[in-house]
Every structure is written in C-alpha cells, then in structure tokens.
Write an enzyme that holds these catalytic residues in place. Structure first.
Site, PDB file in Angstrom:
ATOM      1  N   GLU A   1       0.816  -1.202   0.000  1.00 52.39           N
ATOM      2  CA  GLU A   1       0.000   0.000   0.000  1.00 52.39           C
ATOM      3  C   GLU A   1       0.858   1.263   0.000  1.00 52.39           C
ATOM      4  O   GLU A   1       0.540   2.233  -0.683  1.00 52.39           O
ATOM      5  CB  GLU A   1      -0.876  -0.045   1.251  1.00 52.39           C
ATOM      6  CG  GLU A   1      -2.116   0.794   1.191  1.00 52.39           C
ATOM      7  CD  GLU A   1      -2.936   0.588   2.461  1.00 52.39           C
ATOM      8  OE1 GLU A   1      -3.207  -0.584   2.816  1.00 52.39           O
ATOM      9  OE2 GLU A   1      -3.268   1.585   3.103  1.00 52.39           O
ATOM     10  N   ASP A   2       1.924   1.256   0.778  1.00 51.42           N
ATOM     11  CA  ASP A   2       2.645   2.508   1.033  1.00 51.42           C
ATOM     12  C   ASP A   2       4.046   2.606   0.447  1.00 51.42           C
ATOM     13  O   ASP A   2       4.725   3.612   0.647  1.00 51.42           O
ATOM     14  CB  ASP A   2       2.764   2.735   2.558  1.00 51.42           C
ATOM     15  CG  ASP A   2       1.402   2.881   3.217  1.00 51.42           C
ATOM     16  OD1 ASP A   2       0.468   3.310   2.515  1.00 51.42           O
ATOM     17  OD2 ASP A   2       1.286   2.560   4.406  1.00 51.42           O
TER      18      ASP A   2
END
Ligand code: MN
Length: 717
Positions: free
Chosen positions: A92-93
């Site tokens: 996600e990051d």
C-alpha cells in the site's frame, strides 16, 4: 487473571523491541530457515519504509514490528503470518510489488499481504471507499482466516498508539473499531483482543467517563479484595472436598463492560460493581455440572440467572456455565464454570488453534459457518454500502434461543420472527409458512420472538413467500431464501403474465399474437436488445414496458400508443400472482373494491382502488400505462387492509376488539395508536381479510361492541 505467566522479554515496550528479540522468541517453534525468512521480511520492510515516520515521530518500521510481535507472541501464529505482519503495509505505502513478494517469500505470504492492503485510487466517496475496502477485507478473510487475525493485530497496535493522532481522526478510528473490528474479534472468539480494543475505544470516545470509572474501580478495589479472596477460598475448599481438580480465580470485569451494563440497564456503579465474579476451571464437562450443584448448595442461586452455554455454545464457540448466587451476607457472586479446553477457547477463540494444536489451519465449525454466511451475504447484496451496513448488523447480532414443539433448540438473531424460525427449520417450511403459534397463542408472522418460547409453524402448500416478509425477517438465511424464491418466481411466472398482457393489448387493437409477423417481432427484439420472444414477454411481465406500446410496435405501427384501450377486456387478478401483481400500499384494495391497474417499471402491475389519489394524479399525466383490472371470481389470498377503531378508554377495551377480530379469523399484523383523548383512543389496525364481505362483517361486529365509538376503513385520500 487466568492468563499464563508472562515472560520478561515480552514485557519490553515496543520502542525497545528489536527484530532480534522477535527471532529469539520464536526460535523454539520454527525451523532455522523460517526464522531466517522472518528476518529477511523485516529487512525488506525496514528498507521499503525507510524515511517514513509515524504520527508520533517514530520510524515507521516500529509499527509492522509491533504488529508482528502481537501475531507471533500473543496469537502464536505461524511463520507466514509473521512475515505477512512485518510486510503488511509495503504494497500500500511503498514501491514494493506483489511479484517481488511472491518471488522472495512465496505466494502464500504475498497473498496474505495483498489481502491486507487497501484498494487505492478508488474514485468514490469516503463512505463508499470504506465499504469497498471492508468488503475486500472480508472476502480475503474468507479465503484465509489469517488475514483477519493480522488485521486485528494491526488495528490493536494502531489503537494502542492512537494518542498521537488528532482528535477528529481519533474519534473516527475508534468508532470504526467499535463498530466493526471488536465485533469481528468477538465473533471469532478472540476475547483478549476484543476486550482490549473495546477498552481503548471507550477511552478514546469518552475520555472523561473512562477516567471517572477507572478511579471509582481503583477506589472500590481496595475495599473488597479481602471479601473476594474469602469467596475464592470458600468455593475452592468445597469443590476440592468433592475430589475435583479445580482452579478458582477472582475475576475483574473490564471498564467497558461495566460502562455498557450501567448505561444499557440504567444501573448505578455500585449496583454493577457490587457483583463479585469468579471463574471456576475443572477437568471435564461432567465436573462442570457437579461443581455448579455444589456451589448452588454453598450460596443461594438467584432465580433465572443460570445459563447453560455448555450444552448450547454461543455462536462464537464460547462454552461455559453461568450463574449468579447470593452469599448469606447478601453479596452477589457471578460464577463462570468451564473446562480447561473451554477456557482456552474463551480466551483465544479461533487463535487457540494455532496456539494449542499442531500448526493446522483447519477452521472450527462455528467460524466456518460464519465465514460462509459472510460469503452468502456478499452474494445476495450487490450494493457495497448496503453490504457494509448488513454485515455490521450481522456482526453485532445478539441471539435468542427458541424451541420447536419437539424440543429442538434453535439459535436465531435477536428480533427474529416466526418466518426466520421457519427458514431455520427448513427452506420448504419457510416457503410455505402460513400461520404461527408461539407458546399457546396464534401470532402474526412478523411477531418478534423471545428466548425460551416454543414456536410452531403451520404450512400451507398454496402459500408462498411474500415480498413483505423482507421487511421483518432478520436472519440472512431467511432473507436470502425469500429473495431467491421471488427471483425464480419472476422468471417462471413473469413471461406467462407478460403473454397475457400482450394478448390483451393486441386484442384492443383488433389483432392476435399469432398474427404478428416475424419481421415485426424481430424489429422489436432488436430495438430493445432482447435475445428472444420469451425475454420480451418476461420484461413485459415485470412491467418494463407498456403493453399497448409494444402491441402497436408489433403491428408495425410507429405511431404513438393507441388511445383505443377503453374497449379492452379487463385483466383478472386474484392476488396470488406473486410479485408480478401487487396491491398498492397507498390504498390497499381488497376483493370487492373497484380497482384500477397501473404498470410500474420493475414491479409489474400495481392494483389501486379506483379513485385513489395516486391513480388520479397519474391519469392526468399519462394514460398509456393503465391496465383495466378486475377481481377474479375465486380469490383465495389474504389481503391487507387498514381499519380505524375509536374506543372508550376502559380496561379491557382493546382485548374485546382483538377478540372479535380473531374470532372472525382475520390476522392482525400490526396495531398503532393515534389520537388519544381523555375518554377515547383511536387505534389503527393493519389486518388481513379475504374480501369486502369479510371486512363488512368484521366492521359490523366491532361496531356492536359497547366499548367502541366508531369504526371505519381507512378512507381513500
Ligand atoms: Mn498497519
């Protein structure tokens, strides 16, 4: 207090906890290769998150490491789960890709991390994004239960460190945790996580109340410690005397459950806190009941407080005997009695499988059933936000227990109706249920059942599920079965009905269906993109077209729909057509009324009373979607109608009226009170009757009652 002794290493605060500590702690459980891979996963995560910081200012990697710690130590999960916990935020990051994870750590780990990642770049509102992510998470959880355990650990650590985020975000996260994650932990029986999440949410949402209650508990604790230990010692002594191998613990309720009890039952702090709680752990089920008998001999049991969750486990697998007793000095003691296995299950729920069994992933039955329900719910609800709301509702379900006449026990969600019960017995019983008896009384099918009642269902093969049932049922099983029935019913009956409509419309134009040329038919099918004649008839049947319009087109007329309709023979209705013909809610026609049909997209023909305001309004704008209708001569269905009764305010007035109604075999579906003056009360009954004659007889008999001032049917408005 029943927790196993904690090792020194695991007490170290997260900020001082290192990957080397984690590896050391799991060394004894895993192969060297697995420990190395856990370390590799840490290295990749640390590198990927390098430079990122948490709100608190700490390096970001402290978060995945803390989550891995919970997964590894508290949940005792396997090596893949620990790797996924370390890597849970990289997709996600950070720029790390799925393939990279799959290559380095295998498909299983990559798959877990994928399941834990939020969908990004969703071009929708915040509420929709939340709902969409929730659905994704539940689906990932169904395919691998470890996803949700890691997610819970993630949420737990975020809640523990919530102090660093701003007040608005703090409230939002705490709310979501209390709405969704704590109930999931509860459903999976992971009590330790559920309790801590609730406690942290309580503190975040109501800081002042939390502080006050905490101070009150600390204050009171000192005064009672002696009393608690006396009760503990006494209980243990009598149980050991019987030769039982027993552990007895004094137990403290968590603050949130105290708070919830105080606010839901309107109790004062001293009422709630004056209850002493002990937990009794024995070897076998048999010992549970023996211990219960002995304790009831020692202290006086409080009536109706005994609950046997051993014979009937809660839906999260929890088993225990519960009772409340009173000592001779008047102190109330709440006892939970269970075996060691049940105790592990009560603490760790589904996680007990990793903790105490040999690394197998087989999910226990109750959890599997629940996952199956989630899957079914997701199939039956296509709208994402509706799914989120239904799932939230489902996660929160409290339950009731009711009995069949033969004494079989059924567990149903709270607010369940006889229809829910019927479907729980068998879908065939549900599909044909006609009347219900609860204990000794006949009740309407939307009555809410209570724990302990005996429910008997009467079926009638000519009955079929009504769309109205969807308003009152609460179990997914019933909702799903009713929807399914209505859908297949549409598929079967709608084309036939569509055929009747088009034949009638063609007749009005002086033609027959057989006379329609293939060329004209093809043109119409092509225009609406229908594969064949039946699809056209189906869409006519469910009201997606105006029959006179299609009739004109089938005859090759491109003109406006003919205004020649007046001459047509009316369509006969008997109320048993299923969902293709329905009675309008605004005026509730019953056989004998003059009626008027209106074609309504998706709903087929809706029958109104002639003169209903909604019909008049409509007739001004468009006359083309009218259908003349007439009651068939032999209607057998029951029809809903409203009746207003003004009665004198005397004891027993209402009973006289309801007696009269049930003597005439009309079902009361609902009652609502409206204008209440000093001497008169006006009541609206929603009841079912066969026809106008039945209703007229009913009105006559009610009018004859001395307590009744006026009675009339709901007028047309
Ligand atoms: Mn996270």
């Amino acid at each position: 207090m029943a927790d196993p002794p904690i090792q020194i290493d695991t007490m170290r605060p997260d900020s001082e906890f290192r990957i080397s500590d984690l590896c050391k702690l799991v060394e004894s459980r895993f192969t060297i290769a697995d420990v190395q891979r856990i370390y590799q996963a840490y290295l990749l995560a640390a590198e990927a998150h390098d430079g990122q910081r948490r709100q608190s200012g700490e390096a970001y990697i402290t978060h995945p490491l803390a989550v891995a710690r919970i997964v590894a130590i508290d949940m005792q999960m396997d090596a893949q789960a620990i790797m996924a916990a370390l890597l849970h935020d990289v997709l996600e990051d950070t720029p790390v890709s799925y393939n990279q994870l799959a290559n380095q750590f295998g498909d299983e780990v990559a798959h877990l991390v994928e399941g834990l990642s939020k969908l990004t770049n969703l071009d929708v509102s915040k509420a929709e994004a939340q709902a969409e992510n929730f659905r994704k998470m539940l689906l990932a959880m169904v395919s691998d239960i470890r996803v949700i355990v890691i997610k819970l650990a993630d949420r737990l650590h975020n809640m523990r460190t919530l102090g660093a985020v701003g007040p608005a975000k703090r409230q939002r996260i705490a709310r979501e945790t209390l709405d969704v994650f704590a109930p999931i932990a509860h459903r999976l029986g992971i009590t330790s996580i559920k309790d801590e999440l609730e406690e942290l949410c309580f503190e975040a949402l109501h800081p002042l109340r939390h502080r006050t209650l905490k101070a009150a508990v600390e204050d009171a604790r000192g005064n009672r410690s002696e009393l608690v230990s006396r009760i503990e010692i006494q209980s243990r002594a009598v149980l050991e005397e019987m030769g039982l191998k027993v552990d007895v613990f004094g137990r403290e309720k968590n603050l949130y459950s105290l708070y919830r009890k105080m606010s839901s039952k309107q109790m004062s702090f001293s009422d709630v806190y004056d209850m002493f709680a002990i937990r009794v752990i024995v070897d076998s089920v048999d010992d549970c009941y023996r211990a219960l008998g002995r304790l009831h001999n020692l202290y006086k049991p409080v009536e109706k407080s005994f609950k046997d969750h051993v014979a009937i486990p809660k839906n999260n697998g929890y088993q225990s005997l519960h009772t409340v007793m009173q000592t001779n000095t008047g102190v109330r003691v709440e006892a939970q009695i269970r075996t060691r296995d049940m105790d592990r299950m009560a603490q760790d729920g589904i996680a007990a499988h990793w903790k105490y069994k040999t690394g197998e992933h087989d999910t226990p039955t109750h959890a599997r059933e629940w996952l199956q329900q989630v899957l079914e719910l997701q199939k039956s609800v296509s709208d994402t936000i509706e799914f989120y709301e239904s799932a939230k509702h489902d996660l929160f379900h409290k339950e009731i227990y009711v009995f069949s006449p033969k004494g079989r026990i059924f567990r149903l969600p709270v607010n369940a109706t006889p229809v829910d019960f019927a479907y729980a017995v068998h879908s065939d019983i549900g599909n044909h249920c006609d009347m219900a008896r609860v204990d000794r009384n006949m009740v309407s099918l939307n009555t809410q059942l209570q724990s302990g009642q005996t429910v008997q269902i009467y079926t009638d093969q000519s009955r079929s599920p009504s769309p109205m049932w969807l308003d009152s049922v609460v179990s997914n099983r019933a909702r799903h079965a009713i929807r399914h029935y209505l859908r297949t019913m549409n598929d079967e009956k709608a084309p036939l009905f569509g055929h009747r409509l088009i034949v009638r419309a063609l007749a009005a134009l002086g033609s027959r269906f057989e006379d329609v040329t293939g060329e004209n038919l093809d043109r119409v099918l092509k225009k609406y993109n229908y594969a064949d004649r039946d699809t056209l008839l189906l869409n006519l049947g469910i009201g997606n077209h105006i029959p006179s319009d299609i009739a004109a087109q089938l005859l090759g007329e491109n003109t406006d729909p003919a205004p020649a309709q007046q001459q047509t023979t009316p369509l006969l209705v008997d109320g048993a057509e299923g969902s293709v013909v329905s009675m309008a809610h605004c005026c509730l026609p019953i056989p004998g009324d003059n009626i008027q049909g209106v074609i309504s997209a998706g709903d087929g023909v809706v029958v109104h009373r002639a003169g209903c305001r909604n019909v008049i309004k409509r007739s001004r704008s468009r006359s083309s979607d009218w259908v003349p209708v007439q009651w068939s001569n032999n209607t057998t269905a029951e029809f809903t109608t409203h009746l207003w009764v003004a009665m004198r305010n005397r004891p027993g007035s209402l009973a006289r009226v309801t007696d009269t109604i049930s003597r005439l075999i009309a079902n009361i579906e609902n009652i609502s009170f409206s204008n209440s003056h000093d001497s008169l009360t006006e009541i609206q009954f929603i009841l079912t009757v066969r026809d106008r004659e039945h209703l007229a007889r009913l009105i006559r008999q009610i009018r004859n009652l001395r307590v009744v001032e006026r009675v009339h049917r709901e007028p047309l408005n």
